[in-house]
Design an enzyme around this catalytic site. Structure first.
Site, PDB file in Angstrom:
ATOM      1  N   GLY A  17       0.837  -1.213   0.000  1.00  0.00           N
ATOM      2  CA  GLY A  17       0.000   0.000   0.000  1.00  0.00           C
ATOM      3  C   GLY A  17       0.861   1.248   0.000  1.00  0.00           C
ATOM      4  N   THR A  19       1.665   3.364  -2.144  1.00  0.00           N
ATOM      5  CA  THR A  19       1.251   4.564  -2.888  1.00  0.00           C
ATOM      6  C   THR A  19      -0.003   5.180  -2.261  1.00  0.00           C
ATOM      7  OG1 THR A  19      -0.064   3.170  -4.366  1.00  0.00           O
ATOM      8  CG2 THR A  19       2.190   3.708  -5.076  1.00  0.00           C
ATOM      9  N   GLY A  20      -0.476   4.612  -1.164  1.00  0.00           N
ATOM     10  CA  GLY A  20      -1.731   5.060  -0.559  1.00  0.00           C
ATOM     11  C   GLY A  20      -1.562   6.285   0.327  1.00  0.00           C
ATOM     12  N   ALA A  23       0.469   5.765   3.732  1.00  0.00           N
ATOM     13  CA  ALA A  23       1.903   5.575   3.484  1.00  0.00           C
ATOM     14  C   ALA A  23       2.552   6.917   3.131  1.00  0.00           C
ATOM     15  CB  ALA A  23       2.103   4.575   2.344  1.00  0.00           C
ATOM     16  N   ARG A  24       1.879   7.704   2.278  1.00  0.00           N
ATOM     17  CA  ARG A  24       2.481   8.956   1.810  1.00  0.00           C
ATOM     18  C   ARG A  24       2.456  10.036   2.895  1.00  0.00           C
ATOM     19  NH1 ARG A  24       1.115  11.823  -1.980  1.00  0.00           N
ATOM     20  NH2 ARG A  24       2.844  11.913  -3.443  1.00  0.00           N
ATOM     21  N   HIS A 240      -9.269   3.772  20.168  1.00  0.00           N
ATOM     22  CA  HIS A 240      -8.512   4.815  20.872  1.00  0.00           C
ATOM     23  C   HIS A 240      -9.022   5.069  22.299  1.00  0.00           C
ATOM     24  CE1 HIS A 240      -6.926   5.295  16.972  1.00  0.00           C
ATOM     25  NE2 HIS A 240      -7.828   6.118  16.498  1.00  0.00           N
ATOM     26  N   LYS A 331     -17.230  14.479  16.145  1.00  0.00           N
ATOM     27  CA  LYS A 331     -16.729  15.286  15.020  1.00  0.00           C
ATOM     28  C   LYS A 331     -17.377  16.662  15.055  1.00  0.00           C
ATOM     29  CE  LYS A 331     -14.728  11.773  12.940  1.00  0.00           C
ATOM     30  NZ  LYS A 331     -13.288  11.697  12.909  1.00  0.00           N
TER      31      LYS A 331
HETATM   32  P1  NAD Z   1      -5.533   4.076   0.155  1.00  0.00           P
HETATM   33  O1  NAD Z   1      -6.770   3.613  -0.544  1.00  0.00           O
HETATM   34  O2  NAD Z   1      -5.106   5.485   0.003  1.00  0.00           O
HETATM   35  O3  NAD Z   1      -4.305   3.169  -0.316  1.00  0.00           O
HETATM   36  C1  NAD Z   1      -4.418   1.786  -0.461  1.00  0.00           C
HETATM   37  C2  NAD Z   1      -3.127   1.221  -0.995  1.00  0.00           C
HETATM   38  O4  NAD Z   1      -3.343  -0.180  -1.179  1.00  0.00           O
HETATM   39  C3  NAD Z   1      -2.674   1.772  -2.350  1.00  0.00           C
HETATM   40  O5  NAD Z   1      -1.267   1.837  -2.378  1.00  0.00           O
HETATM   41  C4  NAD Z   1      -3.135   0.678  -3.326  1.00  0.00           C
HETATM   42  O6  NAD Z   1      -2.331   0.603  -4.485  1.00  0.00           O
HETATM   43  C5  NAD Z   1      -2.943  -0.543  -2.491  1.00  0.00           C
HETATM   44  N1  NAD Z   1      -3.794  -1.648  -2.952  1.00  0.00           N
HETATM   45  C6  NAD Z   1      -5.143  -1.695  -3.041  1.00  0.00           C
HETATM   46  N2  NAD Z   1      -5.529  -2.884  -3.534  1.00  0.00           N
HETATM   47  C7  NAD Z   1      -4.415  -3.611  -3.772  1.00  0.00           C
HETATM   48  C8  NAD Z   1      -4.151  -4.900  -4.288  1.00  0.00           C
HETATM   49  N3  NAD Z   1      -5.134  -5.721  -4.686  1.00  0.00           N
HETATM   50  N4  NAD Z   1      -2.867  -5.311  -4.367  1.00  0.00           N
HETATM   51  C9  NAD Z   1      -1.858  -4.508  -3.971  1.00  0.00           C
HETATM   52  N5  NAD Z   1      -2.025  -3.276  -3.481  1.00  0.00           N
HETATM   53  C10 NAD Z   1      -3.303  -2.836  -3.389  1.00  0.00           C
HETATM   54  O7  NAD Z   1      -5.731   3.675   1.681  1.00  0.00           O
HETATM   55  P2  NAD Z   1      -5.057   4.377   2.976  1.00  0.00           P
HETATM   56  O8  NAD Z   1      -5.905   5.532   3.367  1.00  0.00           O
HETATM   57  O9  NAD Z   1      -3.628   4.592   2.725  1.00  0.00           O
HETATM   58  O10 NAD Z   1      -5.297   3.265   4.075  1.00  0.00           O
HETATM   59  C11 NAD Z   1      -4.528   2.067   4.157  1.00  0.00           C
HETATM   60  C12 NAD Z   1      -4.899   1.317   5.423  1.00  0.00           C
HETATM   61  O11 NAD Z   1      -4.623   2.129   6.551  1.00  0.00           O
HETATM   62  C13 NAD Z   1      -6.371   0.953   5.541  1.00  0.00           C
HETATM   63  O12 NAD Z   1      -6.498  -0.248   6.253  1.00  0.00           O
HETATM   64  C14 NAD Z   1      -6.946   2.079   6.378  1.00  0.00           C
HETATM   65  O13 NAD Z   1      -8.089   1.699   7.069  1.00  0.00           O
HETATM   66  C15 NAD Z   1      -5.798   2.316   7.329  1.00  0.00           C
HETATM   67  N6  NAD Z   1      -5.758   3.653   7.924  1.00  0.00           N
HETATM   68  C16 NAD Z   1      -5.636   4.751   7.145  1.00  0.00           C
HETATM   69  C17 NAD Z   1      -5.569   5.999   7.735  1.00  0.00           C
HETATM   70  C18 NAD Z   1      -5.375   7.240   6.909  1.00  0.00           C
HETATM   71  O14 NAD Z   1      -5.230   8.308   7.518  1.00  0.00           O
HETATM   72  N7  NAD Z   1      -5.359   7.157   5.590  1.00  0.00           N
HETATM   73  C19 NAD Z   1      -5.667   6.130   9.133  1.00  0.00           C
HETATM   74  C20 NAD Z   1      -5.793   4.984   9.908  1.00  0.00           C
HETATM   75  C21 NAD Z   1      -5.834   3.745   9.287  1.00  0.00           C
END
Ligand code: NAD
Length: 483
Positions: A17, A19-20, A23-24, A240, A331
């Site tokens: 993930g 690129t998500g 991660a970023r 939390h 919220k």
């Molecule tokens: P996102 O949708 O932005 O990113 C998802 C990532 O997963 C992308 O890199 C995508 O390419 C990858 N992905 C999706 N399907 C795939 C597949 N079949 N094979 C390989 N890679 C695949 O999601 P996010 O917001 O980054 O969230 C990721 C996780 O973190 C989730 O479980 C979310 O609940 C959790 N989370 C996110 C946040 C936040 O602030 N964004 C906060 C707390 C928890």
């Protein structure tokens, strides 16, 4: 006071993930920061993985963009960033398929710590764990890190646990609750267990009640679909607020080891009484003149999902019998503010004529903003002319007390380094998550069965009237949010 940075061992971290959004925004900038302060060794490597086909070069360019957006712009940054980017690689894998896994295998070294961070939807956790196992990547010492939400009820949490445990042992599984990475949350343990002042008083004999508030000024922007399926109970309380409650209420563990601490937290959850309907207030932020309410945001005029919840909770054990814990989160409230406020009992008798009843001390542990601890005390109002009393607070802002060097690292940074160190203390154990769901599930089931809508509340307020009534009924008051 200079904070010490102890480098961790060399590691290969595979970030699924990569690129998500998370991660970023958090994980890669967090790793960069740990690299910049010298905690991430120069030989460590981060292998990003996601569905998109792209070169390692393109991935590095994307990570550089993400870091420039969040990391402070200092003269040293670009040089350090270039060195950090050299540590990155990329492997495209659609985790549902077979392609890419052998490329990943070739990337990994056998003589360093190995961690897999699953920053992807929870529906992908078990499949990834299975593939890692099938390709011989889940070595005995490797670690797997999973994000929240960990299920949406007890059954789904059990399934997730079973899916992960089919390939990894419990001591290899790191379930993130980023609240546990916050400096003040850990400080709560230091305050309680590294000082002799508080622990003798930390019980129902001396504490009248405890208030735990996690208030947010933002709404549900960008997460409407997820949030409307979750609500405040699943999104905030199950994880939390439950963690804050556990750390406040738990018995002193015999040792500061992952399982001793987590054993005590599980005991707190298991001691929680069921919550009767009259002890819960639900709310939904109302529209302003031009719309913009919760129902507008989710595009569903019939949604009965709560964006606010307040509840009175009893930890039914010897230490806490008769001392309620009031939890509240929501919220679009007046301010973004999280704190644990411990209300000590009022002094039983006053010797000062004309001063009225004396007020109990309040110990407020602030998580955000401006992390710190404040103790409300009563002193003599200075000056001649009678003996008057005044309330003052002994205020310890960590930023003031510890200086810039003590700038708290982001919670993710701390947790990432703990994964590499192999320290699970600040991660949730499988039975802990299941115990939390087992307590929360009946409450959510009652919400689902109820025909009542959550009470509307004004944006920028402290929540619905019902939450105020919950306290008034007990002749108590909430602390002011943003006060
Ligand atoms: P996102 O949708 O932005 O990113 C998802 C990532 O997963 C992308 O890199 C995508 O390419 C990858 N992905 C999706 N399907 C795939 C597949 N079949 N094979 C390989 N890679 C695949 O999601 P996010 O917001 O980054 O969230 C990721 C996780 O973190 C989730 O479980 C979310 O609940 C959790 N989370 C996110 C946040 C936040 O602030 N964004 C906060 C707390 C928890």
């Amino acid at each position: 006071m200079v904070s010490r940075v102890i480098p961790v061992e060399p590691f290969d971290l595979v970030l699924f993930g990569a690129t998500g959004d998370l991660a970023r925004r958090k994980i890669l900038p967090g790793l960069f920061h740990r690299f910049a302060v010298g905690q991430m060794p120069g030989s460590a490597r981060i292998i990003g993985s996601a569905r998109s086909e792209m070169s390692a070069e393109a991935f590095r360019a994307d990570v550089a963009r993400a870091i420039r957006e969040v990391a402070p712009d200092t003269p040293e940054r670009e040089e350090t960033l270039a060195a950090f980017l050299e540590r990155l690689d990329y492997v495209a894998i659609d985790v549902g398929g077979e392609a890419g896994w052998s490329d990943l295998t070739r990337c990994l070294r056998n003589d360093v710590v190995r961690a897999f961070y699953l920053s992807v939807a929870p529906s992908l956790f078990a499949g990834i764990a299975r593939q890692l196992d099938a390709h011989g990547l889940a070595t005995r010492d490797s670690r797997i890190v999973v994000e929240k939400p960990f299920g949406r009820n007890l059954d789904t949490a059990r399934d997730l646990n079973a899916g992960l445990r089919a390939s990894f042992a419990e001591h290899q599984i790191y379930r993130i609750d980023h609240y546990l990475g916050k400096e003040t949350v850990q400080n709560l343990m230091a305050l309680r267990f590294a000082n002799s002042l508080f622990e003798p008083l930390w019980n129902a004999t001396h504490i009248d009640h405890v208030q735990i508030t996690v208030a947010e000024s933002l709404g549900i922007e960008g997460r409407e679909a997820y949030y409307d399926r979750a609500g405040a109970m699943r999104d905030m309380v199950q994880n939390h607020l439950m963690q804050l409650l556990c750390l406040t209420a738990m018995e002193p563990p015999a040792k500061f080891t992952p399982n001793s601490v987590r054993d005590e937290k599980v005991k707190v959850i298991e001691a929680l009484d069921p919550v009767p309907p009259e002890d819960i207030a639900r709310g939904q932020y109302a529209a302003k003149a031009g719309g913009d309410g919760y129902l507008d945001h989710v595009g569903n005029p019939d949604s009965r999902t709560e964006s606010f919840v307040a509840m009175k909770v009893h930890v039914a054990n010897w230490r806490w019998a008769g001392t309620p814990f009031y939890l509240r989160t929501g919220k679009r409230l007046r301010a973004r503010e999280s704190e644990i406020a411990v209300f000590f009992r009022d002094p039983p008798h006053t010797i000062f004529p004309g001063t009225g009843p004396l007020k109990g001390n309040v110990l407020a542990i602030r998580l955000q903003p401006d992390e710190g601890i404040r103790l409300q005390t009563t002193i003599k109002d200075p000056g001649p002319g009678g003996f008057r009393l005044a309330g003052v607070s002994l205020d310890m802002s960590f930023a003031d007390a510890l200086g810039e060097e003590a700038q708290a690292p982001d919670a993710y940074e701390r947790l990432l380094m703990d994964v590499i160190r192999g320290d699970q203390t600040l991660f949730m154990r499988g039975d802990e998550v299941e115990a939390a769901w087992a307590w929360i599930d009946p409450i959510i089931a009652r919400f689902d069965d109820s025909r009542d809508r959550p009470a509307p509340y004004d944006q920028g307020s402290s929540g619905p009237e019902e939450a105020l009534m919950l306290m008034h009924r007990d002749h108590r008051r909430w602390r002011q949010i943003g006060g």
